[in-house]
Design a protein around this motif. Structure first.
Motif, PDB file in Angstrom:
ATOM      1  N   VAL A 188       0.849  -1.193   0.000  1.00 47.86           N
ATOM      2  CA  VAL A 188       0.000   0.000   0.000  1.00 47.86           C
ATOM      3  C   VAL A 188       0.883   1.240   0.000  1.00 47.86           C
ATOM      4  O   VAL A 188       1.774   1.378   0.841  1.00 47.86           O
ATOM      5  CB  VAL A 188      -0.933   0.030   1.222  1.00 47.86           C
ATOM      6  N   LEU A 189       0.630   2.124  -0.943  1.00 48.73           N
ATOM      7  CA  LEU A 189       1.234   3.448  -0.959  1.00 48.73           C
ATOM      8  C   LEU A 189       0.127   4.437  -0.639  1.00 48.73           C
ATOM      9  O   LEU A 189      -0.873   4.505  -1.351  1.00 48.73           O
ATOM     10  CB  LEU A 189       1.853   3.760  -2.315  1.00 48.73           C
ATOM     11  N   GLU A 190       0.303   5.192   0.422  1.00 44.90           N
ATOM     12  CA  GLU A 190      -0.774   6.058   0.907  1.00 44.90           C
ATOM     13  C   GLU A 190      -0.246   7.467   1.172  1.00 44.90           C
ATOM     14  O   GLU A 190       0.743   7.645   1.889  1.00 44.90           O
ATOM     15  CB  GLU A 190      -1.367   5.483   2.195  1.00 44.90           C
ATOM     16  N   SER A 191      -0.901   8.442   0.569  1.00 47.89           N
ATOM     17  CA  SER A 191      -0.548   9.848   0.768  1.00 47.89           C
ATOM     18  C   SER A 191       0.931  10.098   0.495  1.00 47.89           C
ATOM     19  O   SER A 191       1.620  10.792   1.248  1.00 47.89           O
ATOM     20  CB  SER A 191      -0.928  10.300   2.191  1.00 47.89           C
ATOM     21  N   LEU A 192       1.419   9.525  -0.605  1.00 55.78           N
ATOM     22  CA  LEU A 192       2.761   9.819  -1.082  1.00 55.78           C
ATOM     23  C   LEU A 192       2.674  10.886  -2.168  1.00 55.78           C
ATOM     24  O   LEU A 192       1.766  10.861  -2.998  1.00 55.78           O
ATOM     25  CB  LEU A 192       3.437   8.583  -1.671  1.00 55.78           C
ATOM     26  N   VAL A 193       3.639  11.793  -2.165  1.00 52.91           N
ATOM     27  CA  VAL A 193       3.768  12.784  -3.232  1.00 52.91           C
ATOM     28  C   VAL A 193       5.142  12.590  -3.854  1.00 52.91           C
ATOM     29  O   VAL A 193       6.163  12.720  -3.168  1.00 52.91           O
ATOM     30  CB  VAL A 193       3.608  14.218  -2.707  1.00 52.91           C
ATOM     31  N   ILE A 194       5.164  12.249  -5.126  1.00 54.84           N
ATOM     32  CA  ILE A 194       6.418  12.025  -5.844  1.00 54.84           C
ATOM     33  C   ILE A 194       6.603  13.170  -6.820  1.00 54.84           C
ATOM     34  O   ILE A 194       5.851  13.312  -7.785  1.00 54.84           O
ATOM     35  CB  ILE A 194       6.412  10.665  -6.560  1.00 54.84           C
ATOM     36  N   ARG A 195       7.588  13.997  -6.549  1.00 54.62           N
ATOM     37  CA  ARG A 195       7.833  15.174  -7.382  1.00 54.62           C
ATOM     38  C   ARG A 195       8.663  14.847  -8.621  1.00 54.62           C
ATOM     39  O   ARG A 195       8.572  15.541  -9.631  1.00 54.62           O
ATOM     40  CB  ARG A 195       8.564  16.248  -6.563  1.00 54.62           C
ATOM     41  N   HIS A 196       9.478  13.789  -8.532  1.00 56.92           N
ATOM     42  CA  HIS A 196      10.396  13.506  -9.624  1.00 56.92           C
ATOM     43  C   HIS A 196      10.899  12.080  -9.479  1.00 56.92           C
ATOM     44  O   HIS A 196      10.875  11.494  -8.397  1.00 56.92           O
ATOM     45  CB  HIS A 196      11.578  14.489  -9.577  1.00 56.92           C
ATOM     46  N   ALA A 197      11.340  11.502 -10.577  1.00 59.20           N
ATOM     47  CA  ALA A 197      12.015  10.199 -10.590  1.00 59.20           C
ATOM     48  C   ALA A 197      12.677  10.057 -11.949  1.00 59.20           C
ATOM     49  O   ALA A 197      12.184  10.588 -12.951  1.00 59.20           O
ATOM     50  CB  ALA A 197      11.041   9.053 -10.344  1.00 59.20           C
ATOM     51  N   ALA A 198      13.790   9.320 -11.987  1.00 60.49           N
ATOM     52  CA  ALA A 198      14.497   9.070 -13.245  1.00 60.49           C
ATOM     53  C   ALA A 198      13.934   7.812 -13.871  1.00 60.49           C
ATOM     54  O   ALA A 198      14.515   6.735 -13.823  1.00 60.49           O
ATOM     55  CB  ALA A 198      15.996   8.937 -13.003  1.00 60.49           C
ATOM     56  N   GLY A 199      12.761   7.930 -14.481  1.00 62.23           N
ATOM     57  CA  GLY A 199      12.056   6.791 -15.057  1.00 62.23           C
ATOM     58  C   GLY A 199      10.636   6.770 -14.539  1.00 62.23           C
ATOM     59  O   GLY A 199      10.040   7.814 -14.227  1.00 62.23           O
ATOM     60  N   THR A 200      10.066   5.591 -14.447  1.00 61.48           N
ATOM     61  CA  THR A 200       8.715   5.430 -13.916  1.00 61.48           C
ATOM     62  C   THR A 200       8.706   5.761 -12.427  1.00 61.48           C
ATOM     63  O   THR A 200       9.552   5.271 -11.678  1.00 61.48           O
ATOM     64  CB  THR A 200       8.245   3.988 -14.133  1.00 61.48           C
ATOM     65  N   ALA A 201       7.759   6.560 -11.979  1.00 66.63           N
ATOM     66  CA  ALA A 201       7.734   6.938 -10.566  1.00 66.63           C
ATOM     67  C   ALA A 201       7.457   5.734  -9.672  1.00 66.63           C
ATOM     68  O   ALA A 201       8.141   5.511  -8.675  1.00 66.63           O
ATOM     69  CB  ALA A 201       6.697   8.035 -10.328  1.00 66.63           C
TER      70      ALA A 201
ATOM     71  N   CYS B  65      -2.408   9.292  -3.566  1.00 73.01           N
ATOM     72  CA  CYS B  65      -1.023   9.543  -3.959  1.00 73.01           C
ATOM     73  C   CYS B  65      -0.978  10.533  -5.123  1.00 73.01           C
ATOM     74  O   CYS B  65      -1.961  10.718  -5.839  1.00 73.01           O
ATOM     75  CB  CYS B  65      -0.333   8.237  -4.361  1.00 73.01           C
ATOM     76  N   ALA B  66       0.188  11.149  -5.302  1.00 75.39           N
ATOM     77  CA  ALA B  66       0.349  12.118  -6.387  1.00 75.39           C
ATOM     78  C   ALA B  66       1.725  11.983  -7.011  1.00 75.39           C
ATOM     79  O   ALA B  66       2.715  11.792  -6.310  1.00 75.39           O
ATOM     80  CB  ALA B  66       0.151  13.539  -5.873  1.00 75.39           C
ATOM     81  N   VAL B  67       1.754  12.040  -8.336  1.00 77.21           N
ATOM     82  CA  VAL B  67       2.992  12.236  -9.081  1.00 77.21           C
ATOM     83  C   VAL B  67       2.816  13.556  -9.804  1.00 77.21           C
ATOM     84  O   VAL B  67       2.077  13.656 -10.787  1.00 77.21           O
ATOM     85  CB  VAL B  67       3.251  11.086 -10.075  1.00 77.21           C
ATOM     86  N   GLU B  68       3.451  14.600  -9.283  1.00 77.69           N
ATOM     87  CA  GLU B  68       3.232  15.938  -9.817  1.00 77.69           C
ATOM     88  C   GLU B  68       4.349  16.855  -9.338  1.00 77.69           C
ATOM     89  O   GLU B  68       4.893  16.682  -8.255  1.00 77.69           O
ATOM     90  CB  GLU B  68       1.865  16.491  -9.364  1.00 77.69           C
ATOM     91  N   PRO B  69       4.702  17.854 -10.140  1.00 75.52           N
ATOM     92  CA  PRO B  69       5.721  18.808  -9.695  1.00 75.52           C
ATOM     93  C   PRO B  69       5.141  19.798  -8.695  1.00 75.52           C
ATOM     94  O   PRO B  69       3.927  20.031  -8.666  1.00 75.52           O
ATOM     95  CB  PRO B  69       6.133  19.505 -10.988  1.00 75.52           C
ATOM     96  N   ASP B  70       6.009  20.368  -7.905  1.00 75.13           N
ATOM     97  CA  ASP B  70       5.621  21.451  -7.017  1.00 75.13           C
ATOM     98  C   ASP B  70       5.646  22.738  -7.832  1.00 75.13           C
ATOM     99  O   ASP B  70       6.699  23.171  -8.296  1.00 75.13           O
ATOM    100  CB  ASP B  70       6.611  21.519  -5.844  1.00 75.13           C
TER     101      ASP B  70
END
Length: 606
Positions: free
Chosen positions: A246-259, A273-278
């Motif tokens: 379970v991934l819960e309330s994670l914010v991923i701003r960046h990753a080198a490839g698939t988040a 969860c969010a994959v989005e820039p600030d």
């Protein structure tokens, strides 16, 4: 499986601060977090104090991994959750900042793992950006902040400098609309043309660079140019051979490839969860590839209340793999090859798995089997022994798909916007539900495909429900990203196509299509297609491209139902349906949708 099925009966919590790890120190937290994780017992929760933590790769755990649709290699891991059970990591709102070539989280042979309440970002991103100052069909001038995005130009070649790495262009350049913070209209990769990494750069002074190419579209001064100069080596979260994550309330701003990347994992939930820039950072990109990607998983993959924006590829891709049959060694043994280089060393399954064999061009079913044993010959080849003799139709050139490792997919209450390419790519024979989402990627919002010729991504769908979604201004990128809001386009060809369909059981109901162009759905090789109770509204974000003549274009389909759809009076006129190569006459079709002048509320913003 949903999030309530995971066992939440945890042991005592351990606070990282009790073991000497404090936030906001700017010291390397990697060696200490490794020590602390060694003290966390299965069933316990590790809690961080709110604040900022920094992680460098030099003292991280090391392990070699083959990452599907990303690059293989030795990975240095900040949080190695290897063989762990019942572990929760609660960031309590912490911001985790990574430096250099490091993979933040790996869940390997783990079960009942929960990661929650933290943000992942990199100090120096693996892509760079700058403002477009001037442009021609053979050049674009860019102002780049050298402090944030260090680089050098030597003998006409531009290299970008990071923390422990230096790279030239890998995937070229990409234009974003500065005002809308989304891909520029119709621009596409490399401004719709050709851009080489060699002899293509000239330093103009004062942090300005001229990039030279043969472009198909004229870039707009004031827009943002993203420079892509690193391969897909470091997802933010990688799961393999695991269960109940379970991934819960994670914010991923960046990753080198698939988040977020998962392979051979059972039951994965992404909750809020969010994959989005600030936006405060000024960045226009999040992950350098897909926001999420799941290959040969099973159980249930659940997205609930998630946000994916500004990634440089799709929001989610869920699929299996078509392995190429290279040689038949007898009645019960085959040599299988990897079809696509990004699937290198991905195993075909495990003993006891059920498989199906398909014709490489038509994807027609040729037979089935059950695996007895698998032997890996090298990175590209597997020997598979089956429990019973295989059909004589199974010969070199056909493809094999694992049916055991296929998941159910539920996507609810999510938002996808401002990203390169598409929204959800879904290929699995188990139940798919896409409900109450807001979708406006630059390409198709939903793509259901399948092929055994290039990507080798498998998964003939059998039960798909797409309901109560709001589709916004999709397909404003190049046509290669999508011809319609929903693209159902398996890559099938040959005489067998006219005898059977590849996909079946697709129901699109009670959605709002707020579109600037004609095409709502393109469908090929589907049995049991329903388009019912949908509302079509006008959207004037862009000029119509008229990629499709009709709103719905169906090719080689059976048992079609199109009825009770509504269209606003200000929507441009177009045929409702175009049927090509229809396979039978068991259709119920209303060619003229109902006119509706009644205002209707959109899906509530998330």
């Amino acid at each position: 499986m949903n999030e309530t099925n995971h066992d939440d009966r945890r042991g005592a919590s351990i606070r990282a601060s009790q073991h000497g790890l404090y936030p906001d120190s700017n010291e390397d937290a990697t060696p200490l977090i490794k020590q602390i994780l060694g003290k966390v017992e299965n069933g316990q929760t590790l809690v961080l104090e709110p604040g900022e933590y920094h992680f460098w790769p030099h003292q991280a755990e090391e392990k070699f991994y083959y990452l599907s649709n990303n690059q293989a290699g030795l990975k240095r891991i900040a949080f190695p959750l290897l063989g762990r059970r019942g572990i929760t990591i609660d960031g309590a709102g912490a911001r985790l900042v990574f430096h250099g070539e490091i993979l933040p989280f790996v869940v390997d042979h783990g079960s009942n793992i929960r990661l929650k309440n933290f943000t992942i970002d990199w100090h120096r991103t693996f892509f760079s950006q700058g403002e477009i100052l001037a442009a021609g069909m053979d050049h674009v001038d860019v102002a780049i902040d050298e402090a944030r995005y260090p680089y050098e130009v030597v003998d006409g070649t531009m290299r970008f400098i990071g923390e422990g790495w230096s790279h030239g262009f890998t995937e070229g350049i990409f234009e974003f609309d500065a005002r809308l913070r989304r891909p520029a209209h119709l621009s596409g990769d490399n401004l719709g043309g050709v851009f080489s990494s060699e002899n293509s750069a000239e330093y103009l002074g004062d942090s300005r660079v001229r990039l030279k190419g043969e472009f198909g579209r004229l870039a707009r001064p004031g827009n943002i140019l993203v420079m892509r100069h690193y391969r897909r080596y470091f997802p933010a979260v990688f799961m393999v051979d695991s269960k109940d994550v379970v991934l819960e309330s994670l914010v991923i701003r960046h990753a080198a490839g698939t988040a977020v990347l998962g392979q051979f994992t059972e039951n994965i939930s992404l909750l809020n969860c969010a994959v989005e820039p600030d936006e405060a950072s000024g960045r226009y990109f999040s992950s350098t590839a897909d926001a999420t990607h799941f290959v040969n998983c099973r159980g249930k993959i659940l997205f609930r209340r998630c946000r994916m924006s500004n990634q440089l590829d799709d929001a989610a891709n869920v699929h299996g793999i078509h392995f190429r049959v290279d040689e038949r060694e007898g009645d019960c043994s085959l040599l299988l090859g990897i079809g696509h280089f990004e699937q290198k060393s991905m195993r075909p399954g495990v003993a006891g798995d059920d498989v199906v064999f398909r014709h490489a061009n038509s994807l027609a079913t040729l037979g089935k089997g059950r695996i007895k044993r698998i032997e890996q010959v090298d990175e590209w080849t597997f020997r598979v022994i089956f429990r019973a003799p295989l059909s004589p139709e199974i010969q070199p050139g056909c493809a094999m798909e694992n049916l055991t490792w296929t998941p159910e997919v539920v996507i609810e209450g999510c938002r996808v916007q401002n990203n390169r390419a598409r929204g959800f790519l879904l290929s699995t024979p188990r139940k798919i539900i896409v409900r109450e989402n807001e979708l406006s990627p630059a390409g198709s919002a939903i793509k259901i495909s399948g092929d055994a010729s290039y990507w080798f991504e498998s998964g003939a769908v059998r039960d798909v429900l797409i309901e109560d979604n709001h589709f916004g201004e999709c397909c404003y990128g190049p046509v290669s990203w999508g011809r319609a809001v929903i693209d159902i386009d398996p890559e099938v060809s040959g005489p067998d196509v006219a005898e059977a369909t590849f996909h079946s059981g697709i129901c699109i109901t009670n959605n709002i299509f707020s579109t600037f162009d004609t095409g709502l759905v393109y469908a090929r090789s589907v049995k049991g297609f329903v388009f019912k109770g949908n509302r079509i509204e006008a959207n004037r974000a862009y000029r119509p491209d008229k990629r499709m003549r009709a709103r719905l274009t169906l090719e080689v389909c059976k048992d079609v139902c199109v009825q009770d759809n509504y269209i606003a009076t200000d929507v441009a006129e177009a045929p409702m349906l175009e049927l090509n190569e229809t396979l039978n006459e068991r259709h119920h079709v209303e060619l003229q949708p109902h006119l509706d002048t009644t205002p209707q509320a959109h899906v509530e913003s998330l």
